[in-house]
Design a protein around this motif. Structure first.
Motif, short mmCIF file in Angstrom:
data_model
loop_
_atom_site.label_atom_id
_atom_site.label_comp_id
_atom_site.label_asym_id
_atom_site.label_seq_id
_atom_site.Cartn_x
_atom_site.Cartn_y
_atom_site.Cartn_z
N ASN A 447 0.82 -1.21 0.00
CA ASN A 447 0.00 0.00 0.00
C ASN A 447 0.85 1.26 0.00
O ASN A 447 0.50 2.25 -0.65
CB ASN A 447 -0.94 -0.01 1.20
N ASN A 448 1.97 1.21 0.69
CA ASN A 448 2.87 2.37 0.68
C ASN A 448 3.41 2.60 -0.73
O ASN A 448 3.45 3.74 -1.22
CB ASN A 448 4.02 2.15 1.65
N ALA A 449 3.82 1.51 -1.40
CA ALA A 449 4.35 1.64 -2.76
C ALA A 449 3.28 2.13 -3.73
O ALA A 449 3.55 3.01 -4.58
CB ALA A 449 4.92 0.30 -3.23
N VAL A 450 2.07 1.59 -3.64
CA VAL A 450 0.98 2.03 -4.52
C VAL A 450 0.65 3.51 -4.26
O VAL A 450 0.39 4.27 -5.19
CB VAL A 450 -0.27 1.15 -4.32
N GLY A 451 0.69 3.91 -2.97
CA GLY A 451 0.44 5.31 -2.65
C GLY A 451 1.48 6.23 -3.24
O GLY A 451 1.15 7.30 -3.78
N VAL A 452 2.74 5.85 -3.15
CA VAL A 452 3.82 6.66 -3.73
C VAL A 452 3.68 6.73 -5.25
O VAL A 452 3.86 7.78 -5.86
CB VAL A 452 5.20 6.10 -3.33
N LEU A 453 3.35 5.59 -5.88
CA LEU A 453 3.14 5.57 -7.33
C LEU A 453 2.04 6.55 -7.73
O LEU A 453 2.21 7.34 -8.67
CB LEU A 453 2.80 4.15 -7.78
N ALA A 454 0.92 6.52 -7.02
CA ALA A 454 -0.18 7.43 -7.33
C ALA A 454 0.23 8.88 -7.11
O ALA A 454 -0.12 9.78 -7.90
CB ALA A 454 -1.39 7.09 -6.45
N LEU A 455 1.02 9.13 -6.07
CA LEU A 455 1.50 10.49 -5.80
C LEU A 455 2.37 11.00 -6.94
O LEU A 455 2.21 12.13 -7.42
CB LEU A 455 2.27 10.50 -4.48
N LEU A 456 3.30 10.16 -7.40
CA LEU A 456 4.20 10.57 -8.49
C LEU A 456 3.44 10.77 -9.80
O LEU A 456 3.86 11.54 -10.65
CB LEU A 456 5.31 9.53 -8.68
N LYS A 457 2.32 10.06 -9.97
CA LYS A 457 1.52 10.20 -11.18
C LYS A 457 0.48 11.32 -11.07
O LYS A 457 -0.23 11.60 -12.04
CB LYS A 457 0.82 8.88 -11.49
N GLY A 458 0.38 11.94 -9.89
CA GLY A 458 -0.55 13.06 -9.73
C GLY A 458 -1.95 12.66 -9.33
O GLY A 458 -2.85 13.51 -9.34
N ASP A 459 -2.17 11.40 -8.97
CA ASP A 459 -3.48 10.96 -8.52
C ASP A 459 -3.51 11.08 -6.99
O ASP A 459 -3.29 10.11 -6.26
CB ASP A 459 -3.73 9.51 -8.95
N TYR A 460 -3.80 12.28 -6.51
CA TYR A 460 -3.67 12.57 -5.08
C TYR A 460 -4.71 11.84 -4.24
O TYR A 460 -4.45 11.48 -3.09
CB TYR A 460 -3.74 14.07 -4.84
N GLU A 461 -5.89 11.59 -4.81
CA GLU A 461 -6.94 10.91 -4.05
C GLU A 461 -6.53 9.47 -3.75
O GLU A 461 -6.64 8.99 -2.62
CB GLU A 461 -8.25 10.94 -4.84
N GLN A 462 -6.06 8.75 -4.78
CA GLN A 462 -5.62 7.38 -4.59
C GLN A 462 -4.37 7.32 -3.71
O GLN A 462 -4.20 6.40 -2.90
CB GLN A 462 -5.33 6.71 -5.94
#
Length: 502
Positions: A447-462
């Motif tokens: 979940n931490n990795a998926v959260g960081v991936l979403a952050l780097l892609k600009g999907d702040y909600e996910q």
């Protein structure tokens, strides 16, 4: 008595000097200078100063001039001046302007020329903008004041108004610093591995003897030799089992094909025992029979007429119910003859599976082994090697990427490889690895990795959703990623606001 006389004379002399200085001053009252703004904004430097007069009155043939100056260690720039003039000086200035206008003379224009006669109690607001240049970054703002009269400067003074320009904070996209954590794989007490080599040996019709030089047999047998020789040369490996599986193609009777598959497996065992010194009890023979499974796999890789009907017969008709007979009768035997010529020869295969154990390694041995035979290392050993390097270093990332190449379907390997990729901003590879994770989606590291991936892609909600899940599951470092998320969102809002105000 003598000392008293000296003191009286000193005071008298000082008063005389003060009166003389006052008589020389071109104005009465005061002029105070108040800095308001000295700031770079975009491509320009803004200078704002207030000149505050309090009971000021300039004598008729006198003037007071103020020249703002930008002064740095490498350059100086004079800005337009402000002048307060007495009556006669002001009239003379107006005559000069009139003459210059008639002659089209190039007269350097001041910022402001003010009437100084009559008592003034007001504020002159100096507001000036010039193009910003790099040398101005360490400039100070000085004011040169000159008190003039009768064509000469009576008094000149320099005053620093402010010693540092305020530089605009240039807004650039906030660069997220990801904080990753990794899953330690379970330690293997015994590292048991298996390799499989498929040999498509050519046998003479209805024969089970291996002729090493017959047709393509040299190439196929070399595949087995290469695999076994490689294992035998490695002192850290101990072979535990050699399993040989013989298959026959489906044409002919079931009894004949069973005999052929058995015979071919036995022939391969005889061939290997004659060339290697493995104990005979390590060999295990498996009779595969008719290779219908291989036929289905082959059909899925080719285009042929009536392929779907052939697959339908194989699926719905058992061997005992006459599967082969139905295939032979399908469309007058056209598809069967195609199979007989193009597919069946490749189904007469012998498979050699070698099962072996690999000893465990110390850290120093593992670091050396990863350069020579990384496949000998377990996931746990690879993890410990990676963990011995500084997090985020090239060696650290490379070990996790090596691990996922060796164990491409292992979910822990994919989570760790994704986290390593995110450290260097490789979102494409990280996303590819994380998509392979199915059963470990509740792991906090996932979940931490998926959260960081979403952050780097600009999907702040996910990003927030997964990072908060990681925090709940016990990953304290996910809190740092939530701070990064807050910084990134605030920065994005500020940049958008700046754009809207332009």
């Amino acid at each position: 008595m003598k000392r008293n006389i000296q003191f009286i004379l000193f005071v008298f002399f000082a008063l005389c000097l003060s009166q003389a200085a006052a008589q020389k001053r071109p104005y009465s009252g005061t002029i105070n200078i108040e800095p308001v703004r000295f700031e770079q904004h975009g491509d320009f430097l803004h200078i704002e100063i207030n000149f505050i007069t309090d009971g000021m009155k300039v004598k008729s043939v006198r003037s007071v001039n103020f020249t703002p100056q930008l002064i740095s260690s490498s350059d100086t720039c004079n800005l337009p001046e402000v002048s307060f003039k007495g009556r006669n000086e002001f009239l003379a200035y107006e005559r000069t302007l009139a003459i210059s206008a008639k002659k089209n003379a190039d007269l350097k224009k001041p910022y402001a020329v003010q009437r100084g006669y009559g008592i003034r109690n007001d504020t002159l607001r100096y507001r000036y903008v010039i193009p910003y240049e790099p040398w101005m970054a360490d400039a100070r703002l000085d004011i040169r004041s000159e008190e003039c009269g009768c064509g000469e400067t009576v008094f000149m003074n320099m005053q620093t108004v402010t010693d540092k320009v305020v530089l605009e904070r240039l807004l650039t996209p906030y660069v997220v610093v990801p904080h990753l954590t990794y899953v330690e794989p379970v330690t293997e007490k015994v590292k048991n591995r298996e390799i499989q080599v498929e040999c498509f040996l050519d046998f003479e019709v209805n024969k089970v003897d291996i002729r090493p030089e017959y047709m393509n047999n040299p190439v196929e047998l070399t595949k087995i030799h290469t695999a076994i020789d490689d294992l035998k040369s490695d002192k850290s490996i101990e072979v535990q089992r050699l399993e040989i599986i013989g298959y026959a193609s489906p044409e002919g009777t079931l009894a004949v094909n069973k005999r052929l598959s058995e015979g071919r497996a036995m022939a391969l065992r005889r061939y290997l025992t004659a060339r290697y010194d493995f104990p005979r009890n390590l060999y295990h023979i498996v009779f595969g029979g008719e290779n219908w499974e291989g036929l289905v796999k082959a059909l899925h890789t080719i285009d042929m007429d009536y392929k779907d009907e052939v697959l339908e017969i194989i699926k719905n008709t058992s061997v005992e119910e006459g599967r082969e007979t139905k295939l032979m009768r399908l469309h007058g035997g056209v598809p069967y003859r195609y199979l007989l010529k193009n597919i069946f020869p490749g189904l007469r295969v012998a498979i050699c599976k070698v099962n072996y154990d690999i000893r465990n390694f110390s850290m120093d041995e593992a670091k050396d082994m990863i350069k020579k035979r990384p496949q000998n290392l377990s996931l746990n050993e690879l993890f410990l090697v990676a963990d011995s390097y500084p997090k985020g270093s090239q060696e650290f990332i490379e070990v996790f990427e090596t691990a996922v190449r060796l164990y491409p379907e292992d979910e822990v390997a994919n989570i760790n490889a994704a986290s390593a990729c995110l450290l260097r901003g490789d979102t494409l590879s990280a996303e590819r690895y994380l998509k392979k994770v199915k059963s470990n989606k509740y792991l906090p590291e996932y979940n931490n990795a998926v959260g960081v991936l979403a952050l780097l892609k600009g999907d702040y909600e996910q990003a927030e959703k997964h990072l908060r899940t990681a925090v709940k599951l016990g990953v304290a470092i996910a809190e740092e990623n939530l701070k990064e998320l807050a910084e990134k969102k605030a920065n994005a809002i500020e940049i958008e606001s700046r754009r809207g105000n332009r």
